[in-house]
Design a protein around this motif. Sequence first.
Motif, PDB file in Angstrom:
ATOM      1  N   GLY A 189       0.816  -1.213   0.000  1.00  0.00           N
ATOM      2  CA  GLY A 189       0.000   0.000   0.000  1.00  0.00           C
ATOM      3  C   GLY A 189       0.847   1.260   0.000  1.00  0.00           C
ATOM      4  O   GLY A 189       1.627   1.491   0.938  1.00  0.00           O
ATOM      5  N   ALA A 210       0.383   6.130   5.146  1.00  0.00           N
ATOM      6  CA  ALA A 210       1.100   5.352   6.160  1.00  0.00           C
ATOM      7  C   ALA A 210       2.235   4.537   5.532  1.00  0.00           C
ATOM      8  O   ALA A 210       3.374   4.532   6.030  1.00  0.00           O
ATOM      9  N   LEU A 219      -1.444  -1.412  -5.449  1.00  0.00           N
ATOM     10  CA  LEU A 219      -2.417  -1.935  -6.400  1.00  0.00           C
ATOM     11  C   LEU A 219      -2.750  -0.933  -7.521  1.00  0.00           C
ATOM     12  O   LEU A 219      -2.910  -1.300  -8.685  1.00  0.00           O
ATOM     13  N   ALA A 220      -2.822   0.333  -7.160  1.00  0.00           N
ATOM     14  CA  ALA A 220      -3.253   1.361  -8.125  1.00  0.00           C
ATOM     15  C   ALA A 220      -2.126   1.719  -9.098  1.00  0.00           C
ATOM     16  O   ALA A 220      -0.991   1.280  -8.944  1.00  0.00           O
ATOM     17  N   LYS A 279      -5.610   8.642  -2.403  1.00  0.00           N
ATOM     18  CA  LYS A 279      -6.542   9.229  -1.439  1.00  0.00           C
ATOM     19  C   LYS A 279      -6.032  10.573  -0.921  1.00  0.00           C
ATOM     20  O   LYS A 279      -6.815  11.463  -0.596  1.00  0.00           O
ATOM     21  N   ILE A 315      -7.303  13.454  -3.105  1.00  0.00           N
ATOM     22  CA  ILE A 315      -8.686  13.960  -2.974  1.00  0.00           C
ATOM     23  C   ILE A 315      -8.958  14.498  -1.560  1.00  0.00           C
ATOM     24  O   ILE A 315     -10.046  14.996  -1.287  1.00  0.00           O
ATOM     25  N   ASN A 321      -5.646  18.230   4.255  1.00  0.00           N
ATOM     26  CA  ASN A 321      -5.483  18.692   5.639  1.00  0.00           C
ATOM     27  C   ASN A 321      -4.507  17.694   6.277  1.00  0.00           C
ATOM     28  O   ASN A 321      -4.902  16.698   6.846  1.00  0.00           O
ATOM     29  N   ALA A 352      -0.309  -1.788   4.883  1.00  0.00           N
ATOM     30  CA  ALA A 352      -0.744  -0.377   4.943  1.00  0.00           C
ATOM     31  C   ALA A 352      -1.774  -0.153   3.849  1.00  0.00           C
ATOM     32  O   ALA A 352      -1.717   0.826   3.109  1.00  0.00           O
ATOM     33  N   GLY A 376      -4.959   0.466   4.029  1.00  0.00           N
ATOM     34  CA  GLY A 376      -6.048   1.413   4.279  1.00  0.00           C
ATOM     35  C   GLY A 376      -7.365   0.762   4.665  1.00  0.00           C
ATOM     36  O   GLY A 376      -7.451  -0.439   4.913  1.00  0.00           O
ATOM     37  N   PHE A 424      -8.501  -6.247   1.647  1.00  0.00           N
ATOM     38  CA  PHE A 424      -7.259  -7.011   1.670  1.00  0.00           C
ATOM     39  C   PHE A 424      -6.591  -7.071   3.060  1.00  0.00           C
ATOM     40  O   PHE A 424      -6.262  -8.145   3.561  1.00  0.00           O
ATOM     41  N   VAL A 441     -13.471   7.887   6.589  1.00  0.00           N
ATOM     42  CA  VAL A 441     -12.622   6.842   7.171  1.00  0.00           C
ATOM     43  C   VAL A 441     -13.435   5.623   7.596  1.00  0.00           C
ATOM     44  O   VAL A 441     -14.665   5.660   7.652  1.00  0.00           O
ATOM     45  N   GLY A 459      -1.617   2.587   9.872  1.00  0.00           N
ATOM     46  CA  GLY A 459      -2.592   3.454   9.191  1.00  0.00           C
ATOM     47  C   GLY A 459      -4.024   3.073   9.496  1.00  0.00           C
ATOM     48  O   GLY A 459      -4.356   2.538  10.564  1.00  0.00           O
ATOM     49  N   GLY A 490      -7.481  16.550  10.114  1.00  0.00           N
ATOM     50  CA  GLY A 490      -6.056  16.270   9.909  1.00  0.00           C
ATOM     51  C   GLY A 490      -5.529  15.163  10.805  1.00  0.00           C
ATOM     52  O   GLY A 490      -4.355  14.783  10.724  1.00  0.00           O
ATOM     53  N   PHE A 509      -4.528  11.699   8.955  1.00  0.00           N
ATOM     54  CA  PHE A 509      -3.179  11.691   8.362  1.00  0.00           C
ATOM     55  C   PHE A 509      -2.120  11.648   9.450  1.00  0.00           C
ATOM     56  O   PHE A 509      -1.111  10.951   9.313  1.00  0.00           O
TER      57      PHE A 509
HETATM   58  C1  FAD Z   1     -12.618  12.176   0.586  1.00  0.00           C
HETATM   59  C2  FAD Z   1     -11.627  12.006   1.725  1.00  0.00           C
HETATM   60  C3  FAD Z   1     -11.004  13.110   2.243  1.00  0.00           C
HETATM   61  C4  FAD Z   1     -10.125  12.986   3.321  1.00  0.00           C
HETATM   62  N1  FAD Z   1      -9.505  14.087   3.798  1.00  0.00           N
HETATM   63  C5  FAD Z   1      -8.662  13.970   4.860  1.00  0.00           C
HETATM   64  C6  FAD Z   1      -7.954  15.098   5.344  1.00  0.00           C
HETATM   65  O1  FAD Z   1      -8.014  16.190   4.774  1.00  0.00           O
HETATM   66  N2  FAD Z   1      -7.186  14.933   6.457  1.00  0.00           N
HETATM   67  C7  FAD Z   1      -7.034  13.716   7.068  1.00  0.00           C
HETATM   68  O2  FAD Z   1      -6.314  13.626   8.061  1.00  0.00           O
HETATM   69  N3  FAD Z   1      -7.636  12.625   6.589  1.00  0.00           N
HETATM   70  C8  FAD Z   1      -8.429  12.724   5.495  1.00  0.00           C
HETATM   71  N4  FAD Z   1      -9.023  11.600   4.993  1.00  0.00           N
HETATM   72  C9  FAD Z   1      -8.680  10.295   5.583  1.00  0.00           C
HETATM   73  C10 FAD Z   1      -7.301   9.858   5.072  1.00  0.00           C
HETATM   74  O3  FAD Z   1      -7.264  10.000   3.671  1.00  0.00           O
HETATM   75  C11 FAD Z   1      -6.989   8.409   5.450  1.00  0.00           C
HETATM   76  O4  FAD Z   1      -7.224   8.207   6.805  1.00  0.00           O
HETATM   77  C12 FAD Z   1      -5.541   8.073   5.124  1.00  0.00           C
HETATM   78  O5  FAD Z   1      -5.336   8.221   3.730  1.00  0.00           O
HETATM   79  C13 FAD Z   1      -5.217   6.649   5.554  1.00  0.00           C
HETATM   80  O6  FAD Z   1      -3.920   6.350   5.117  1.00  0.00           O
HETATM   81  P1  FAD Z   1      -3.488   4.848   4.843  1.00  0.00           P
HETATM   82  O7  FAD Z   1      -2.109   4.940   4.274  1.00  0.00           O
HETATM   83  O8  FAD Z   1      -3.734   4.011   6.005  1.00  0.00           O
HETATM   84  O9  FAD Z   1      -4.498   4.347   3.717  1.00  0.00           O
HETATM   85  P2  FAD Z   1      -4.707   4.865   2.217  1.00  0.00           P
HETATM   86  O10 FAD Z   1      -4.263   6.285   2.092  1.00  0.00           O
HETATM   87  O11 FAD Z   1      -6.090   4.513   1.871  1.00  0.00           O
HETATM   88  O12 FAD Z   1      -3.697   3.988   1.384  1.00  0.00           O
HETATM   89  C14 FAD Z   1      -3.864   2.604   1.197  1.00  0.00           C
HETATM   90  C15 FAD Z   1      -3.189   2.229  -0.100  1.00  0.00           C
HETATM   91  O13 FAD Z   1      -3.196   0.815  -0.208  1.00  0.00           O
HETATM   92  C16 FAD Z   1      -3.558   0.471  -1.538  1.00  0.00           C
HETATM   93  N5  FAD Z   1      -4.116  -0.879  -1.532  1.00  0.00           N
HETATM   94  C17 FAD Z   1      -5.341  -1.284  -1.128  1.00  0.00           C
HETATM   95  N6  FAD Z   1      -5.471  -2.611  -1.285  1.00  0.00           N
HETATM   96  C18 FAD Z   1      -4.300  -3.047  -1.806  1.00  0.00           C
HETATM   97  C19 FAD Z   1      -3.815  -4.319  -2.191  1.00  0.00           C
HETATM   98  N7  FAD Z   1      -4.565  -5.409  -2.096  1.00  0.00           N
HETATM   99  N8  FAD Z   1      -2.549  -4.404  -2.682  1.00  0.00           N
HETATM  100  C20 FAD Z   1      -1.762  -3.307  -2.797  1.00  0.00           C
HETATM  101  N9  FAD Z   1      -2.178  -2.080  -2.463  1.00  0.00           N
HETATM  102  C21 FAD Z   1      -3.423  -1.953  -1.962  1.00  0.00           C
HETATM  103  C22 FAD Z   1      -4.549   1.551  -1.948  1.00  0.00           C
HETATM  104  O14 FAD Z   1      -4.635   1.648  -3.353  1.00  0.00           O
HETATM  105  C23 FAD Z   1      -3.916   2.778  -1.317  1.00  0.00           C
HETATM  106  O15 FAD Z   1      -2.994   3.423  -2.157  1.00  0.00           O
HETATM  107  C24 FAD Z   1      -9.872  11.710   3.887  1.00  0.00           C
HETATM  108  C25 FAD Z   1     -10.490  10.589   3.331  1.00  0.00           C
HETATM  109  C26 FAD Z   1     -11.344  10.718   2.256  1.00  0.00           C
HETATM  110  C27 FAD Z   1     -11.977   9.497   1.673  1.00  0.00           C
END
Ligand code: FAD
Length: 387
Positions: A11, A15, A35-36, A42, A45, A52, A158, A160, A172, A332, A359, A370, A373
């Motif tokens: 991921g 995180a 994967l993407a 994320k 957007i 934030n 990581a 998400g 996953f 979230v 994460g 915020g 993040f």
């Molecule tokens: C519309 C929106 C706005 C937001 N705005 C804010 C904000 O302004 N401030 C804030 O603090 N939080 C915000 N959040 C929440 C924040 O985006 C998430 O909490 C944060 O991105 C989580 O980070 P992460 O790395 O755990 O997961 P993610 O950022 O979701 O990353 C997970 C990654 O794993 C990848 N993945 C998934 N499955 C697989 C797989 N099987 N194999 C390989 N890769 C895979 C995904 O493609 C992705 O790139 C927002 C969320 C949304 C939906």
Amino acid sequence: MTRKFDALVLGAGAAGLLCAIEAGKRSRRVAVLELADRIGKKILISGGGRCNFTNIHCQPENFICANEHFAKSALARYTPADFIALVEKHRIPYHEKTLGQLFCDRSAQDIIDLLELECRAAGVQIFLQSQIQEVQRATEFVVRTEFGEFRAPALVVATGGLSIPKMGATLFGYELARKFGLHIVKTKPALVPFVLAGKDRSRYCDLAGISAEVVAKANHHAFREKMLITHRGLSGPAILQISSYWENGQPIQIDLAPDREIAPAICAAKVRNIAAAQKVFQGILPKRFAERWLESNAPTAWTNEALAKWEQQVHEWLIKPAHTEGYEKAEVTAGGVDTNELSSKSMETKKVPGLFFIGEVVDVTGQLGGFNFQWAWASGAATGRAL
Ligand SMILES: Cc1cc2nc3c(=O)[nH]c(=O)nc-3n(C[C@H](O)[C@H](O)[C@H](O)COP(=O)(O)OP(=O)(O)OC[C@H]3O[C@@H](n4cnc5c(N)ncnc54)[C@H](O)[C@@H]3O)c2cc1C
């Protein structure tokens, strides 16, 4: 073809990338499998496109977790100041919008560029469009993708949460956790708008777009911010915040006139009637909403006693959402990998040495502003420094 690394990160979100950077800086050979077709989708957007990226008032109290102490260690060791230093190192212009929330001046792309540059400097290898077919653990972890096999003694998950499935959110991480025998705290959409049904829907939803500052309360939590009426229900920061604490079937309580006493103005009016009641909401609630609310919440009588009761109703308006807008609109996912399964210092699982979860997939959910993040950065750093 088999590629060998010191750590595999699944991921390339907030995180995973921060974790890879911290580990890479310590000379670990790190591969990130995503994967993407691009990293940090994320992030792009987030915050309405301006990300934030942290909150300067971040405290453990800003997080929901079955174990309220779990996040403290990671949050203390990677603070908002640490991420701000990174933002400033890359000369990214930013500003405080409100309540300690820091946003990019230009675009969330700045944060993605920062992470990409830091990954490159730390020698992190990123493999995009990596569909993971299998994860096994023998003497080390083996991850099979259609492009070949990756091996490492450490595996960091990581991937998400479940929010915004059309952006590629997958089960996953949760499935992998289950496969390794880890407990999952039941997941639910959080920071999510409410849907109203029946009379409430027909009564209020044609006022979509109207907003007011309120205090929204549920389950002993209260948030004083804006509430927004939508075509399907209620949204806005106060509602998103309280949605994370709301249990299905419960009403939420809304104070429509925080810190204001309004009945005395009616008592003092020449004539006590509905027009006088509408007037007292001037400057407190938008006129159309006040009128509509009064249609079904008028004082039962105009005596001092009845008005005192009505005053209470203004501050404790109960409304019962039918449900939330679900993962499609949730910012979230609450719940996730049970923190009892993890070391709070490194995020390593206690049952499976070398396996880490960071994460949003973990049962730590930030409030709006915020904090999500900041948890992604902090948990990512905790693992990155432990690899
Ligand atoms: C519309 C929106 C706005 C937001 N705005 C804010 C904000 O302004 N401030 C804030 O603090 N939080 C915000 N959040 C929440 C924040 O985006 C998430 O909490 C944060 O991105 C989580 O980070 P992460 O790395 O755990 O997961 P993610 O950022 O979701 O990353 C997970 C990654 O794993 C990848 N993945 C998934 N499955 C697989 C797989 N099987 N194999 C390989 N890769 C895979 C995904 O493609 C992705 O790139 C927002 C969320 C949304 C939906």
